[in-house]
Scaffold this active site. Structure first.
Site, PDB file in Angstrom:
ATOM      1  N   ALA A 175     -35.852 -36.731   3.228  1.00 42.44           N
ATOM      2  CA  ALA A 175     -35.694 -36.100   1.170  1.00 42.44           C
ATOM      3  C   ALA A 175     -36.923 -37.515   0.485  1.00 42.44           C
ATOM      4  O   ALA A 175     -37.010 -38.435   0.596  1.00 42.44           O
ATOM      5  CB  ALA A 175     -34.751 -35.864   1.138  1.00 42.44           C
ATOM      6  N   SER A 633     -36.030 -30.690   4.831  1.00 43.13           N
ATOM      7  CA  SER A 633     -35.611 -32.321   4.323  1.00 43.13           C
ATOM      8  C   SER A 633     -34.085 -31.958   4.463  1.00 43.13           C
ATOM      9  O   SER A 633     -33.083 -31.400   3.709  1.00 43.13           O
ATOM     10  CB  SER A 633     -36.020 -32.884   3.087  1.00 43.13           C
ATOM     11  OG  SER A 633     -37.655 -32.511   2.674  1.00 43.13           O
ATOM     12  N   CYS A 634     -33.728 -33.507   4.713  1.00 47.10           N
ATOM     13  CA  CYS A 634     -31.929 -33.892   5.017  1.00 47.10           C
ATOM     14  C   CYS A 634     -32.473 -35.236   4.847  1.00 47.10           C
ATOM     15  O   CYS A 634     -33.571 -36.026   3.885  1.00 47.10           O
ATOM     16  CB  CYS A 634     -31.208 -33.511   6.128  1.00 47.10           C
ATOM     17  SG  CYS A 634     -31.525 -34.715   7.379  1.00 47.10           S
ATOM     18  N   LYS A 635     -31.331 -36.075   4.780  1.00 48.01           N
ATOM     19  CA  LYS A 635     -31.327 -37.279   3.726  1.00 48.01           C
ATOM     20  C   LYS A 635     -33.006 -38.713   4.885  1.00 48.01           C
ATOM     21  O   LYS A 635     -34.069 -38.833   4.346  1.00 48.01           O
ATOM     22  CB  LYS A 635     -30.734 -38.621   4.269  1.00 48.01           C
ATOM     23  CG  LYS A 635     -30.620 -40.328   4.278  1.00 48.01           C
ATOM     24  CD  LYS A 635     -28.823 -40.770   4.571  1.00 48.01           C
ATOM     25  CE  LYS A 635     -29.178 -42.293   4.164  1.00 48.01           C
ATOM     26  NZ  LYS A 635     -27.913 -42.876   4.340  1.00 48.01           N
ATOM     27  N   THR A 641     -31.890 -32.077   9.802  1.00 50.62           N
ATOM     28  CA  THR A 641     -32.886 -30.746   9.164  1.00 50.62           C
ATOM     29  C   THR A 641     -33.260 -30.517  10.692  1.00 50.62           C
ATOM     30  O   THR A 641     -33.680 -29.566  11.233  1.00 50.62           O
ATOM     31  CB  THR A 641     -33.929 -32.166   9.369  1.00 50.62           C
ATOM     32  OG1 THR A 641     -34.226 -32.040   8.096  1.00 50.62           O
ATOM     33  CG2 THR A 641     -35.206 -31.193   9.574  1.00 50.62           C
TER      34      THR A 641
END
Length: 712
Positions: A175, A633-635, A641
């Site tokens: 992200a 997106s993730c972290k 993801t």
């Protein structure tokens, strides 16, 4: 291949990496040099899955890094350094200013110098890295010198042979967020609401550029007009020739100043002065407006400022210049036609009615006589020109300073602006990567090319962030990056050569036009509008659904209002884009299904179910229907993801290629247990297991849980 179960995976001797002589690279030889310029370090897996009608699907999963991870941020940093250097120069060129305006100029210069120093240091550190580096690992998220580089940026591509070959792309990256500055005080959307000092007047870059052009015109034309007026008074022969030059230059002067920007800026100066003084507001340089306003160069006197502003005042000023010129022309035209007249009346700078004089009497036909007659007219004209110059210079100085402030000091402290630039750089790199792949796939699709220059390109970001703790700040950073992406645009250019470095995108300007080069033979196939440099507008939307254990806490004890707001706002923007597409291109493939999909999206949003991942699935389907760019997106784009993109791939196989229901679960497990995303985990953290615990997975939606043995 073994046929032990319906969903099969052929590992081709485990993962196949991008090496010059590898068998997989020969297998990938169908990719053109354009795609290869954007892809590197490829990892591929082959699968064979059974369909409902007992056929076999050949599926190739490919994950690739991209040189854009570093090349585009470096290019953006160079552009930002140049932009801020130019801004310092442009405000310095404004010359002597009143104390208040000079204080504002000092704010701009200090702000720009700070950012230039930070960006030069960052760029120097990036230049030290290997030229072949294409990847920023998740463990480097907080590295100060890698702020502008997207985390774990990859393309996740799936080719399905059924029997023709079809490609499906998702861009995956961490992200877009500033992990170096962290999230103690929230993300960008919260920080900007606290620190931004918006001016009551905003001027675009185009208006600021026009203001600088007007200042240059005024600086050039005023001495010409004054010099020619002196020459007109001094010559005794060939008066008409001198008068023609004088008339031409003065008319140019009037034409240059007859610009709505000047009048609107004068009104804005008055409004800002009034509003500021009414609130007794201290300016950023510490000067109270009552102490500074009287000395502001070119502004009306304090008596005029206190009274109601006359919007027609500027019309009177430049009209008097024109009428003064007409008086002089009339006098010169009649020098050789003597008749009985009264003395000419000079222009009245307080009136719109200026008398046009007749020629002097016969006895005054000598050079000295007509000079005496012209002198008051010339002096009055010069007074009118001087008044117009002072007002125009004040107005255009105001425009240039406000334009500089709106893009620097008024955006908040330097660290907030730097955060915004860094987050935008991460998002832009991922979007450009996705656009390049989408363009490459659609070069032979005339409907897609028509869509690009008619309605622009849709960019759909899928977020899997929770609205709890630090991830709430990440989502706030991500929100602002998507907002800024809507100001970006693409244009397609003809590449100088076919070398990979000449096929990489570059940035023109700063907020922002990205030039995507194509080889000459490919460029020649584009529609005329795209070859002529038509801008392809970016319409970006963000849908976020938190799926982890922290989202469970947010839903029970915290606040999910940011997620709800983002999803509803993005739904409205998505509907607006689809409406524009259906109105302008009603016959394009796929638009017939859009109303039903958008209605389903509305229903899903209104249901307000916890962890309602159906919102993500529908939004992704709409994006693919309109040939948009998909990003997930993730972290850090590593674990959640991986669950999302493997699920999306299996859903596509089921919906578009009739993957059998019996094969769905085994296909999903196979991709997660043996697919490219485990290679992604290994290159980030050195382990081939997803970072989940059994307890954490109990809070995940069922289809987002990896198979046993693949996590820990």
């Amino acid at each position: 291949m073994s046929l032990q179960y319906p969903a099969l995976c052929d590992f081709l001797h485990a993962s196949v990496h991008d090496r010059e002589n590898s068998p997989m690279m020969r297998l990938l030889s169908d990719f053109s040099f354009l795609t290869c310029a954007a892809l590197c370090a490829q990892v591929c897996k082959l699968y064979r899955f059974q369909t409902e009608d007992q056929r076999w699907l050949l599926v190739r999963e490919q994950m690739s890094e991209t040189p854009l991870s570093f090349s585009l941020p470096k290019h953006l940093l160079s552009k930002l350094i140049q932009e801020h250097t130019d801004r310092i120069q442009e405000v310095k060129e404004l010359g002597d200013l009143s104390p208040h305006w000079d204080g504002l100029r000092h704010d701009v210069i200090s702000h720009c110098h700070h950012l230039i120093g930070c960006y030069q240091e960052t760029l120097a550190e990036l230049d030290k890295l290997s030229a072949s580096l294409c990847f920023k690992a998740s463990g480097s998220k907080s590295d100060r010198h890698l702020q502008f580089v997207p985390t774990n940026l990859h393309s996740q591509r799936m080719e399905v042979t059924d029997p023709d070959s079809v490609w499906y792309d998702v861009i995956t990256f961490g992200a877009p967020a500033d992990h170096h500055q962290a999230f103690k005080h929230g993300g960008l959307s919260r920080l900007l609401s606290k620190h931004t000092n918006p001016s009551s007047v905003f001027y675009s870059q185009d208006e600021s550029s026009r203001a600088r052009e007007l200042l240059a015109s005024v600086a050039q034309l005023q001495p010409l007009v004054f010099g020619l007026s002196e020459e007109l008074l001094s010559v005794s022969l060939d008066v008409n020739k001198c008068d023609a030059a004088f008339s031409h230059q003065t008319q140019q002067f009037v034409h240059a100043l007859k610009d709505e920007l000047v009048r609107s800026a004068l009104l804005a100066i008055h409004d800002e002065y009034t509003a500021t003084c009414d609130s007794s507001h201290a300016h950023s340089n510490g000067l109270i407006c009552e102490n500074a306003a009287a000395n502001q160069e070119g502004l009306p006197s304090s008596g005029q400022q206190d009274s109601e502003y006359d919007e027609e005042e500027w019309d009177r000023v430049w009209a008097n210049v024109a009428k003064g010129l007409n008086c002089i022309i009339a006098m010169v035209d009649r020098l050789d036609r003597p008749q009985e007249v009264t003395s000419p009346e000079p222009p009245d700078t307080n009136s719109q009615n200026i008398a046009v004089p007749s020629a002097p009497p016969a006895s005054s036909s000598s050079s000295s006589c007509w000079q005496e007659q012209l002198l008051p007219l010339v002096l009055t004209l010069r007074d009118c020109v001087r008044e117009a110059v002072n007002k125009a210079r004040a107005a255009m100085t105001f425009v240039v300073l406000q334009g500089a402030l709106s893009t620097t000091a008024n955006q908040g402290p330097p660290h907030v602006v730097q955060r915004r630039h860094a987050v935008f750089s991460q998002a832009l790199s991922a979007v450009v990567f996705g656009f390049m792949l989408k363009l490459h796939e659609g070069l032979k699709d005339q409907q897609f090319l028509l869509q690009l220059h008619t309605v622009g390109i849709l960019v759909q970001l899928e977020g899997l962030l929770s609205t709890y703790g630090d991830e709430l700040g990440m989502l706030e950073d991500m929100e602002q990056s998507v907002t800024d992406l809507r100001g970006a645009a693409f244009t397609i250019t003809e590449a100088k050569t076919q070398q990979p470095e000449d096929l990489l995108p570059t940035i023109r300007g700063t907020w922002f036009v990205v030039e995507v080069p194509l080889p000459p033979e490919t460029f020649g196939l584009l529609p005329r509008e795209l070859k002529d440099g038509c801008l392809i507008q970016v319409d970006a939307v963000l849908f976020n659904i938190g799926i982890n254990q922290q989202q469970s806490l947010a839903e029970r004890f915290g606040d999910v209002s940011l997620q709800d707001r983002l999803n509803h706002q993005s739904s409205e923007r998505l509907k607006a884009y689809c409406s524009s597409l259906m109105d302008r291109l009603p016959n394009i493939d796929g638009v017939q299904s859009l109303p039903d999909l958008l209605s389903s999206l509305d229903s899903s949003l209104e249901a307000r179910r916890r962890k309602n991942v159906e919102v993500l699935w529908i939004a992704a389907t709409v994006c693919r229907q309109v040939n948009g760019v998909r990003l997930t997106s993730c972290k850090s784009a590593k674990d959640r993801t991986a669950m999302s993109v493997t699920l999306e791939q299996c859903l596509l196989l089921q919906q578009r290629h009739k993957l059998s229901q019996q094969s769905f679960s085994s296909a999903l497990d196979s991709m997660r247990r043996n697919g490219c995303r485990l290679d992604n985990v290994q290159k980030n953290v050195g382990s081939r297991k997803f970072a989940f615990s059994s307890v954490q997975l109990l809070t995940f939606p069922r289809l987002y849980r990896p198979p046993d043995g693949s996590f820990g």
